[in-house]
Design a protein around this motif. Structure first.
Motif, PDB file in Angstrom:
ATOM      1  N   GLU A 165       0.875  -1.166   0.000  1.00 49.89           N
ATOM      2  CA  GLU A 165       0.000   0.000   0.000  1.00 49.89           C
ATOM      3  C   GLU A 165       0.915   1.219   0.000  1.00 49.89           C
ATOM      4  OE1 GLU A 165      -2.439  -0.302   3.462  1.00 49.89           O
ATOM      5  OE2 GLU A 165      -3.624  -1.959   2.646  1.00 49.89           O
ATOM      6  N   PRO A 166       0.380   2.419  -0.173  1.00 52.30           N
ATOM      7  CA  PRO A 166       1.264   3.591  -0.252  1.00 52.30           C
ATOM      8  C   PRO A 166       2.206   3.767   0.938  1.00 52.30           C
ATOM      9  CG  PRO A 166      -0.903   4.166  -1.031  1.00 52.30           C
ATOM     10  CD  PRO A 166      -1.008   2.756  -0.480  1.00 52.30           C
ATOM     11  N   GLU A 167       1.748   3.629   2.163  1.00 49.02           N
ATOM     12  CA  GLU A 167       2.606   3.854   3.323  1.00 49.02           C
ATOM     13  C   GLU A 167       2.941   2.585   4.094  1.00 49.02           C
ATOM     14  OE1 GLU A 167      -0.225   6.026   3.025  1.00 49.02           O
ATOM     15  OE2 GLU A 167       0.993   7.598   2.120  1.00 49.02           O
ATOM     16  N   GLN A 168       2.494   1.424   3.596  1.00 44.23           N
ATOM     17  CA  GLN A 168       2.725   0.181   4.333  1.00 44.23           C
ATOM     18  C   GLN A 168       2.947  -0.983   3.375  1.00 44.23           C
ATOM     19  OE1 GLN A 168       0.757  -1.247   8.171  1.00 44.23           O
ATOM     20  NE2 GLN A 168      -0.528  -2.151   6.607  1.00 44.23           N
ATOM     21  N   VAL A 169       3.871  -1.854   3.742  1.00 46.97           N
ATOM     22  CA  VAL A 169       4.126  -3.088   3.000  1.00 46.97           C
ATOM     23  C   VAL A 169       4.078  -4.230   4.000  1.00 46.97           C
ATOM     24  CG1 VAL A 169       5.839  -4.392   1.670  1.00 46.97           C
ATOM     25  CG2 VAL A 169       5.506  -1.961   1.219  1.00 46.97           C
ATOM     26  N   VAL A 170       3.464  -5.338   3.584  1.00 47.45           N
ATOM     27  CA  VAL A 170       3.398  -6.535   4.415  1.00 47.45           C
ATOM     28  C   VAL A 170       4.095  -7.657   3.663  1.00 47.45           C
ATOM     29  CG1 VAL A 170       1.883  -8.186   5.576  1.00 47.45           C
ATOM     30  CG2 VAL A 170       1.192  -5.782   5.386  1.00 47.45           C
ATOM     31  N   THR A 171       4.948  -8.403   4.367  1.00 53.36           N
ATOM     32  CA  THR A 171       5.602  -9.557   3.745  1.00 53.36           C
ATOM     33  C   THR A 171       5.319 -10.813   4.548  1.00 53.36           C
ATOM     34  OG1 THR A 171       7.706  -9.267   4.934  1.00 53.36           O
ATOM     35  CG2 THR A 171       7.498  -8.180   2.786  1.00 53.36           C
ATOM     36  N   TRP A 172       5.228 -11.905   3.828  1.00 52.29           N
ATOM     37  CA  TRP A 172       5.167 -13.247   4.409  1.00 52.29           C
ATOM     38  C   TRP A 172       6.484 -13.883   3.996  1.00 52.29           C
ATOM     39  CZ3 TRP A 172       2.137 -17.707   1.760  1.00 52.29           C
ATOM     40  CH2 TRP A 172       2.281 -18.890   2.487  1.00 52.29           C
ATOM     41  N   THR A 173       7.290 -14.262   4.948  1.00 53.10           N
ATOM     42  CA  THR A 173       8.649 -14.713   4.668  1.00 53.10           C
ATOM     43  C   THR A 173       8.896 -16.078   5.301  1.00 53.10           C
ATOM     44  OG1 THR A 173       9.241 -12.370   4.887  1.00 53.10           O
ATOM     45  CG2 THR A 173      11.038 -13.912   4.665  1.00 53.10           C
ATOM     46  N   HIS A 174       9.595 -16.927   4.558  1.00 58.41           N
ATOM     47  CA  HIS A 174       9.992 -18.258   5.023  1.00 58.41           C
ATOM     48  C   HIS A 174      11.451 -18.187   5.450  1.00 58.41           C
ATOM     49  CE1 HIS A 174      11.701 -22.320   4.261  1.00 58.41           C
ATOM     50  NE2 HIS A 174      10.589 -22.700   4.855  1.00 58.41           N
ATOM     51  N   PHE A 175      11.733 -18.629   6.662  1.00 56.33           N
ATOM     52  CA  PHE A 175      13.092 -18.642   7.198  1.00 56.33           C
ATOM     53  C   PHE A 175      13.525 -20.056   7.490  1.00 56.33           C
ATOM     54  CE2 PHE A 175      11.914 -14.325   8.028  1.00 56.33           C
ATOM     55  CZ  PHE A 175      13.096 -13.616   7.975  1.00 56.33           C
ATOM     56  N   THR A 176      14.815 -20.309   7.301  1.00 54.10           N
ATOM     57  CA  THR A 176      15.414 -21.550   7.770  1.00 54.10           C
ATOM     58  C   THR A 176      16.612 -21.177   8.646  1.00 54.10           C
ATOM     59  OG1 THR A 176      16.829 -21.749   5.813  1.00 54.10           O
ATOM     60  CG2 THR A 176      14.716 -22.918   5.754  1.00 54.10           C
ATOM     61  N   VAL A 177      16.753 -21.936   9.725  1.00 55.47           N
ATOM     62  CA  VAL A 177      17.935 -21.840  10.583  1.00 55.47           C
ATOM     63  C   VAL A 177      18.370 -23.280  10.773  1.00 55.47           C
ATOM     64  CG1 VAL A 177      18.886 -21.086  12.778  1.00 55.47           C
ATOM     65  CG2 VAL A 177      16.998 -19.807  11.746  1.00 55.47           C
ATOM     66  N   GLY A 178      19.420 -23.675  10.042  1.00 56.96           N
ATOM     67  CA  GLY A 178      19.805 -25.086  10.030  1.00 56.96           C
ATOM     68  C   GLY A 178      18.668 -25.897   9.433  1.00 56.96           C
ATOM     69  N   LEU A 179      18.164 -26.888  10.170  1.00 55.88           N
ATOM     70  CA  LEU A 179      17.061 -27.725   9.693  1.00 55.88           C
ATOM     71  C   LEU A 179      15.695 -27.184  10.104  1.00 55.88           C
ATOM     72  CD1 LEU A 179      18.570 -31.259  10.413  1.00 55.88           C
ATOM     73  CD2 LEU A 179      18.497 -30.019   8.232  1.00 55.88           C
ATOM     74  N   GLU A 180      15.676 -26.175  10.954  1.00 55.93           N
ATOM     75  CA  GLU A 180      14.405 -25.611  11.433  1.00 55.93           C
ATOM     76  C   GLU A 180      13.828 -24.645  10.395  1.00 55.93           C
ATOM     77  OE1 GLU A 180      12.637 -23.325  15.348  1.00 55.93           O
ATOM     78  OE2 GLU A 180      14.788 -23.614  15.160  1.00 55.93           O
ATOM     79  N   GLU A 181      12.515 -24.743  10.179  1.00 54.20           N
ATOM     80  CA  GLU A 181      11.820 -23.849   9.255  1.00 54.20           C
ATOM     81  C   GLU A 181      10.770 -23.068  10.021  1.00 54.20           C
ATOM     82  OE1 GLU A 181      10.438 -25.416   5.521  1.00 54.20           O
ATOM     83  OE2 GLU A 181      11.763 -27.147   5.728  1.00 54.20           O
TER      84      GLU A 181
END
Length: 132
Positions: free
Chosen positions: A77-93
């Protein structure tokens, strides 16, 4: 007026894309350039808040483990952005949902991260759902 809002939306989206790309690359100088000097980072689950660019960059630089990320979705949106992000730390997701607010210079002025933990669903709805 609508054209100006579209430009701001595009600018902030590009800033957030650069934020994530430079975090993944561990390019902390360019990462810092995406942030307003007085950026505020909030983690509601742990009730933590970090104020200021220098402290927030150091928080990320010192984060333990060999973590990596992938953007699943961005909504802008003009003043806001939303992200859905996938993270891995070693084998953990894990997944995070992040809300970004921008300032008048196109930098990120506020970030709120939500880190929902996966859990097993309640019994009794197997006939309604498909597990993936």
């Amino acid at each position: 007026m609508a054209g100006c809002r579209l430009v701001r939306m595009t600018e902030l989206r590009k800033t957030v894309e650069s934020f994530w790309a430079t975090a993944e690359a561990r390019d902390w100088d360019t990462f810092a350039d995406t942030l307003a000097e007085d950026v505020v980072y909030t983690l509601p689950q742990t009730r933590e808040r970090i104020s200021g660019r220098e402290r927030y960059v150091e928080f990320n630089r010192e984060y333990p483990g060999d973590w990596h990320l992938r953007i699943e979705r961005i909504v802008a949106e003009p003043e806001q952005v939303v992200t859905w992000t996938h993270f891995t730390v070693g084998l953990e997701e894990m997944y995070a949902i992040s809300f970004f607010t921008g300032d008048e210079h196109g930098r990120i002025s506020a970030i709120t991260d939500f880190w929902p933990e996966p859990y097993e669903p309640p019994a009794g709805r197997d006939h309604l759902v498909e597990r993936y």
